[in-house]
Design an enzyme around this catalytic site. Structure first.
Site, mmCIF file in Angstrom:
data_model
loop_
_atom_site.group_PDB
_atom_site.id
_atom_site.type_symbol
_atom_site.label_atom_id
_atom_site.label_comp_id
_atom_site.label_asym_id
_atom_site.label_seq_id
_atom_site.Cartn_x
_atom_site.Cartn_y
_atom_site.Cartn_z
ATOM 1 C CG ASP A 180 17.369 -22.290 -4.327
ATOM 2 O OD1 ASP A 180 16.298 -21.951 -3.838
ATOM 3 O OD2 ASP A 180 17.479 -23.274 -5.077
ATOM 4 C CE1 TYR B 75 14.923 -31.774 -2.281
ATOM 5 C CE2 TYR B 75 14.287 -30.152 -3.907
ATOM 6 C CZ TYR B 75 14.432 -31.467 -3.523
ATOM 7 O OH TYR B 75 14.090 -32.472 -4.369
HETATM 8 N N1 ABN Z 1 13.533 -22.947 -3.809
HETATM 9 C C1 ABN Z 1 12.924 -21.700 -3.891
HETATM 10 C C2 ABN Z 1 12.886 -20.953 -2.586
HETATM 11 C C3 ABN Z 1 14.038 -20.832 -1.847
HETATM 12 C C4 ABN Z 1 14.025 -20.147 -0.646
HETATM 13 C C5 ABN Z 1 12.841 -19.601 -0.195
HETATM 14 C C6 ABN Z 1 11.694 -19.723 -0.956
HETATM 15 C C7 ABN Z 1 11.709 -20.414 -2.151
HETATM 16 CU CU CU Z 2 15.849 -32.776 -5.649
#
Ligand code: ABN
Ligand code: CU
Length: 717
Positions: A325, A411
């Site tokens: 990320d 998340y």
């Molecule tokens: N977890 C993958 C992701 C992060 C930020 C934006 C899109 C996808």
């Molecule tokens: Cu998790």
């Protein structure tokens, strides 16, 4: 990296240069971003370009301290940029000298793909929604043909897929359906995965599983007030919310105890610079501590340099889900504007963050960084049993918190950098938001690779692993690092050295070279790590001035040797890596352990940590080192994590050990202190012994305040 072009300095803009910032580590201002964009636009006049990144290229450490400590010149003010040129499947990147408004470096590489920006992610949804092949798949999945407006997708970089490699700029679209615009779509995943070419602006392939699964007909599960009302509302309590909740307010009647001069923070003997960039988000630099007049360096720079969220389902194409990320999306790019009284409570100072949009125009994320203090409970206390604990001292502490929250599609990562008055620096991560979900047929079990968290919703097992990059400067530039293991005496019970069998000690093993530094957490020996200055010895303990890394949330990386995940995250294979600090030529030296350009890296070849580890022979003892630490959790989802996850908290800390000559916070005024003589003289009430009692504290079921409570700390039992 292929360097096709390296050009010499070349003035390209006639506009006035923006003013120099107060401090060399300050992030680029709005004016600086605009000026850099101007230089780039005039270089690419007549071409179609999209801005991807414009950020501070930080001065190298030597230039910084030459300015700070040697009265040297203000370091060169440089910007690093990445742009995408229409018709070219790769990156253009370079460096601009801001005061000179000139381009210093430019390279064009067709084998690299840039970080994804918000604009890249937003485009994908519309491309997917309107693609005829996707519409066909949606209808096959049971979505009404006239409901394409309710098709949503979480756009992820493809990670790496050998069918295309890095030849195109690709995203994988994780597709969902909302039964209503206000639903959480994670209750209704679809079973196929379109691949989008971002440069072409179209879907180029759809990965379709062998086993087809129709969209779930179960009602969505969600979490907004309207959904809570639907779920739990009653005639007596229509909102459905608990009604036993009384407010807890934070009062700081005299304001804050910290002082900020631009980006420089001064708080309780600490001083440091708070930076922020598109990638790492918060960066803490030049951290010092005023030890009774002696300003002592501790850390040159601390940040989160990378992370990975690898998923554990072996079923194609879910092996592709392993989000790096920070390198692929950016903890800065994805950062949230924070709101007073909600995200942050108390007396708050905010810092904004500035980035370029796709046209190079600066955009601002308001309140990107929250800075505030909180009560930190007891800092120290002791009472004497001889007079029924009346001889006593009780000192409460405060903590300073520098925080941000970034959203990685589903998340939320809440990052709290916490400073304590005893010299400890903590990082607390709170993980919340929504599980990444996949459809599970009515008669299907997710098997060992996931959990059904709601009817027909499978949440795959995954990990959240981070790479903490620490550039120490403990009492000087030459530092070392070691493991510290709690060990029983090597001598058996009954031996002369360990007659009673009770002996134990801390075994410190110093890393001589990079290879020795690749260590893992050991719960059996309560392993911690020491970062220390072997040239500065504590006069009492005879041990070197150290900071101890205490970190127990250390899941091992579960993807196996040879997996894409292990190849692309070479730093995640061990919990520590120590490498010499190096300012590499013209690059972004040793900042990013999965490489500078992470998107669509196959994991082959020498990049990032793999390159820095090399043959493992580089010396890392008593020299300028970088200490990388992998930490994080393994997440086996459960129904409690759905439809939105209560914050899961994990943390680590850096504690001074043999750094100070005594408890460094003896000079924090106690709330209450009374010597034995004062007890004997029966000193009581709000007088000499009561120094900093919180007068707003009171008994839960009484209306009287602390000062007059019968059980207040001054009274004799
Ligand atoms: N977890 C993958 C992701 C992060 C930020 C934006 C899109 C996808
Ligand atoms: Cu998790």
């Amino acid at each position: 990296m292929e360097r096709l072009q390296q050009i010499a300095a070349q003035a390209t803009s006639s506009a006035a240069a923006p003013p120099l910032p107060a401090h060399p580590l300050d992030p680029l201002s709005v004016q600086e971003i605009a000026a850099v964009a101007g230089v780039i636009k005039s270089k690419y006049k007549g071409k179609n370009i999209v801005f991807n990144t414009v950020t501070l290229k930080e001065p190298v450490k030597k230039a910084y301290y030459n300015w700070k400590e040697q009265n040297g010149p203000f370091p060169a003010r440089l910007a690093y940029f990445v742009i995408i040129e229409e018709g070219f499947n790769g990156v253009h990147e370079g460096v601009v000298d801001i005061p000179a408004l000139s381009l210093l470096e430019l390279r064009k590489s067709d084998s690299l793909q840039p970080i994804l920006t918000a604009a890249d992610l937003q485009n994908t949804e519309e491309i997917v929604r309107t693609d005829p092949a996707v519409i066909e798949q949606c209808i096959l999945s049971g979505v009404p043909a006239d409901d394409m407006k309710n098709i949503y997708c979480d756009a992820w970089t493809i990670g790496y897929d050998e069918r295309w490699g890095a030849s195109k700029r690709l995203q994988q679209a994780l597709v969902y359906w909302r039964s209503d615009e206000d639903d959480s779509h994670y209750s209704h995943p679809l079973d196929f995965c379109p691949i989008v070419d971002m440069n072409e602006g179209k879907v180029i392939f759809i990965d379709i599983p062998n086993r087809r699964r129709k969209v779930s007909k179960h009602k969505h599960s969600s979490f907004h007030p309207i959904h809570i009302k639907e779920k739990f509302g009653t005639k007596e309590n229509p909102s459905g919310y608990r009604n036993d909740s009384k407010p807890i307010n934070v009062t700081q009647p005299e304001g804050v105890s910290f002082d900020m001069d631009g980006h420089i923070m001064k708080w309780s003997n600490f001083q440091f610079h708070i930076g922020f960039n598109y990638r790492e988000g918060i960066v803490l630099s030049d951290i010092t501590y005023n030890d009774h007049g002696n300003v002592r360096p501790m850390f040159h720079r601390i940040s989160l340099s990378e992370m990975i969220v690898p998923y554990g389902s072996p079923e194609f194409p879910h092996q592709r889900k392993h989000a790096l990320d920070i390198g692929e999306y950016g903890a800065g790019n994805c950062t949230n504007p924070l709101s007073l009284g909600c995200d942050c409570k108390g007396v708050i100072h905010y810092m904004d963050a500035h980035f370029p949009d796709k046209t190079g125009t600066p955009v601002t994320v308001k309140n990107a960084v929250c800075i505030h203090e909180e009560d930190d409970g007891l800092l120290f206390k002791h009472s004497d049993f001889r007079d029924d604990f009346q001889t006593t001292v009780a000192t409460r502490g405060k903590k300073l918190i520098v925080s941000q929250i970034f959203t990685a599609a589903n998340y939320e990562y809440c990052l709290y950098w916490i400073f304590r008055q005893d010299g400890t620096i903590k990082l607390e991560v709170r993980l919340t938001g929504i599980l990444n979900t996949y459809i599970c047929a009515e008669d299907e079990s997710p098997g060992p690779w996931g959990t059904q968290v709601y009817p027909q919703v499978n949440a795959h097992n995954h990990q959240h692993l981070f790479s903490l990059r620490i550039h120490p400067r403990i009492d000087g530039d030459n530092n070392s690092a070691a493991t510290s293991d709690a060990k029983s005496s090597p001598f058996p019970t009954g031996s002369a050295e360990n007659m009673y069998g009770n002996a134990f000690y801390a075994e410190r093993t110093t890393f001589k070279n990079v290879k020795e530094s690749l260590t893992n957490f050991e719960s059996a020996t309560a392993r911690t790590w020491d970062i220390f200055n072997p040239n500065k010895i504590n006069k009492y303990s005879g041990k070197p001035s150290s900071y101890k890394l205490v970190s127990t949330f250390c899941s091992p990386l579960l993807a196996q040797e040879g997996s894409l995940v292990r190849k692309r995250a070479p730093w995640a294979a061990s919990h520590t890596q120590v490498v010499p600090y190096q300012d590499e030529n013209g690059g972004y030296g040793r900042l990013y352990p999965s490489g500078d350009h992470v998107c669509q890296w196959s994991g082959d070849g020498l990049r990032g940590m793999r390159k820095w580890i090399g043959d493992g022979k580089d010396a890392v003892e008593n020299t300028d080192i970088l200490f990388f630490h992998t930490f994080g959790i393994t997440h086996f989802p459960a129904p409690e994590d759905f439809p939105v996850m209560p914050t899961e908290i994990f943390d680590l800390m850096l504690r001074p050990r043999h750094f100070f000559e005594e408890n460094p916070c003896l000079d924090v005024k106690p709330s209450f202190a009374r010597t034995t003589k004062e007890v004997k003289a029966n000193v009581k009430g709000v007088d000499s012994c009561t120094l900093e009692v919180d007068k707003t504290s009171r008994l839960a079921f009484s209306k009287t305040s602390a000062a007059t409570e019968s059980s207040s700390c001054c009274s004799k039992k």
